[in-house]
Design a protein around this motif. Structure first.
Motif, mmCIF file in Angstrom:
data_model
loop_
_atom_site.group_PDB
_atom_site.id
_atom_site.type_symbol
_atom_site.label_atom_id
_atom_site.label_comp_id
_atom_site.label_asym_id
_atom_site.label_seq_id
_atom_site.Cartn_x
_atom_site.Cartn_y
_atom_site.Cartn_z
ATOM 1 N N GLY A 11 0.739 -1.079 -0.131
ATOM 2 C CA GLY A 11 0.204 -0.306 0.393
ATOM 3 C C GLY A 11 0.699 1.176 -0.466
ATOM 4 N N PRO A 12 0.043 2.223 -0.062
ATOM 5 C CA PRO A 12 1.273 3.580 -0.153
ATOM 6 C C PRO A 12 1.674 3.656 1.555
ATOM 7 N N GLU A 18 3.366 8.454 8.629
ATOM 8 C CA GLU A 18 2.660 7.817 9.888
ATOM 9 C C GLU A 18 1.127 8.011 9.930
ATOM 10 N N LYS A 19 0.391 7.592 8.964
ATOM 11 C CA LYS A 19 -0.761 7.070 8.562
ATOM 12 C C LYS A 19 -1.162 6.514 8.018
ATOM 13 N N SER A 20 0.453 6.201 6.965
ATOM 14 C CA SER A 20 0.332 4.070 6.602
ATOM 15 C C SER A 20 0.593 3.506 7.689
ATOM 16 N N ALA A 21 1.449 3.412 9.051
ATOM 17 C CA ALA A 21 1.602 2.884 9.989
ATOM 18 C C ALA A 21 0.312 2.275 10.644
ATOM 19 N N GLY A 22 -1.042 3.040 10.986
ATOM 20 C CA GLY A 22 -1.999 2.632 11.513
ATOM 21 C C GLY A 22 -2.509 1.859 10.562
ATOM 22 N N LEU A 23 -2.678 2.399 9.431
ATOM 23 C CA LEU A 23 -3.295 1.632 8.119
ATOM 24 C C LEU A 23 -2.479 -0.265 8.069
ATOM 25 N N PHE A 24 -1.591 -0.467 7.967
ATOM 26 C CA PHE A 24 -0.429 -1.514 7.913
ATOM 27 C C PHE A 24 -0.503 -2.189 9.513
ATOM 28 N N PRO A 41 5.907 -4.766 5.144
ATOM 29 C CA PRO A 41 7.476 -3.828 4.632
ATOM 30 C C PRO A 41 7.861 -2.233 5.650
ATOM 31 N N MET A 42 6.907 -1.996 6.110
ATOM 32 C CA MET A 42 7.275 -1.153 7.482
ATOM 33 C C MET A 42 7.598 -1.393 8.597
#
Length: 120
Positions: A11-12, A18-24, A41-42
């Motif tokens: 994903g993006p 920071e926003k992506s960290a929560g989603l992942f 990947p994060m």
């Protein structure tokens, strides 16, 4: 002895870390609760002063050891996730969409090799 099915999250990330960290993290927790081994990947070790291409090389190498790829919201607007998706399809990996619980939508299978069935 069977091993856990390995799922790569795609994903993006770039510019919205920071926003992506929560989603992942949300996707990883849900999939792990269902018994999947998740490659996030994060969570991979990255040097923080490298180029986008360097990060992608590390991530794609990790993805190649997985059984399928799970596409997170916004993946289609991410250059890296689109590249990961294209490689996964060329490799013949199953590809799935994942939606956060807030969206209340089911997972959708995007690639289905002959003779295999199932959803994440």
């Amino acid at each position: 002895m069977s091993r856990n099915f390995r799922v790569y999250l795609s994903g993006p990330i770039t510019g919205i870390e920071e926003k992506s960290a929560g989603l992942f993290s949300e996707a990883q927790k849900e999939l792990e609760s269902k018994g999947y081994e998740v490659v996030n990947p994060m969570a991979l070790i990255h040097d923080h002063d490298k180029s986008w291409e360097w990060y992608m090389a590390v991530d794609i190498l990790a993805m190649m050891g997985c059984d399928c790829i799970c596409l997170l919201p916004g993946w289609d607007k991410s250059r890296g996730a689109r590249l990961e998706h294209a490689i996964a399809q060329q490799k013949g990996m199953d590809c799935f969409f994942w939606f956060s619980k807030a969206e209340h939508l089911p997972a959708i299978r995007t690639h289905h090799p002959p003779g295999e069935a199932g959803y994440l």
